[in-house]
Enzyme design. Structure first.
Site, short mmCIF file in Angstrom:
data_model
loop_
_atom_site.label_atom_id
_atom_site.label_comp_id
_atom_site.label_asym_id
_atom_site.label_seq_id
_atom_site.Cartn_x
_atom_site.Cartn_y
_atom_site.Cartn_z
N ASN A 185 9.75 68.80 38.95
CA ASN A 185 9.41 70.03 39.67
C ASN A 185 10.53 70.44 40.63
OD1 ASN A 185 7.80 72.20 40.59
ND2 ASN A 185 5.96 70.95 40.34
N HIS A 226 24.11 52.69 52.45
CA HIS A 226 25.18 52.04 53.21
C HIS A 226 24.66 50.75 53.82
CE1 HIS A 226 27.93 55.54 53.10
NE2 HIS A 226 26.81 56.25 53.13
#
Length: 233
Positions: free
Chosen positions: A75, A105
């Site tokens: 969607n 990270h």
């Protein structure tokens, strides 16, 4: 992936390309289905299943590490960060504003800008991901089957007919004869019982509420600072 390497430079270049292609995709008219299919082929770097449906706007930062099954529907407003690889099975539904993120990270501040961490995401057949969900790196999502456990459905028989691992697990955790659950031990006091028992002398209205709930208001514990042993005498 370490920063400031040849690999990270290739990744950064691809990120720019993918984002530029996504901007072109999202600028198309909604009815331009042929143009949308062409742009999606460029974004993902190859041919896609004809049954794949992706409604724009759509965003990705890489695009080359995603594979789709048949009859996948995505969607509007979804983000697909697929550097660590995303595998999407057949008949998967993905609601609006869903994020599939395979990269990140390091948590430690002194390493946060030195590496890009990544792990794959696998979405199995028939999974439905609801609106606004975020799927983190390393997830492996399976469909939830209601009424029967997934181990029984594979065989097409009810759990009682197979005695499968789900049924054995339920039996292992069932209350044993003579346990606290079967020996008639009174359940822990309710919140109303705790409140009514600890307040000491109660106003008329509170006493009536206690009596209405079936809790005696006559039991009064000593005031704060007075001695009371562990039995509440």
């Amino acid at each position: 992936m370490p920063a400031h390497t040849s690999e990270s430079k290739v990744f950064a270049t691809r990120v720019q390309t993918a984002m530029s292609l996504c901007a072109d995709l999202n600028a198309l008219a909604f009815t331009d289905l042929a143009g949308r299919a062409e742009k999606l082929t460029e974004i993902f770097g190859g041919p896609l299943p004809d049954s794949l449906s992706i409604l724009p706007p759509f965003y990705t930062d890489y695009g080359l590490h995603t594979t789709f099954g048949e009859r996948v529907f995505i969607n509007q407003g979804c983000f697909l960060l697929d550097f660590g690889r995303v595998t999407i099975g057949d008949r998967v539904l993905i609601g609006p504003r869903v994020t599939l993120s395979t990269s990140g990270h390091p948590v430690a501040p002194d390493e946060r800008f030195d590496y890009i961490t990544h792990a794959p995401i696998v979405i199995e057949d028939n999974v439905w991901i609801g609106a606004g969900a975020t799927i983190a790196p390393g997830r492996h999502d399976r469909p939830r089957l209601r009424g029967r456990c997934r181990h029984s459905r594979r065989e097409g028989r009810a759990p009682a007919e197979r005695g499968n691992r789900c049924e054995r697990r339920r039996a292992a955790h069932a209350p044993r004869a003579g346990s606290l659950h079967t020996a008639g031990v009174a359940p822990p006091p309710t919140l109303a019982e705790n409140v009514c028992a600890r307040q000491g002398p109660l106003p008329t209205g509170a006493r009536k509420r206690c009596e209405k709930s079936g809790v005696s208001s006559a039991k009064q514990y000593p005031r704060h600072g007075e001695h009371r042993n562990d039995l509440g005498d």
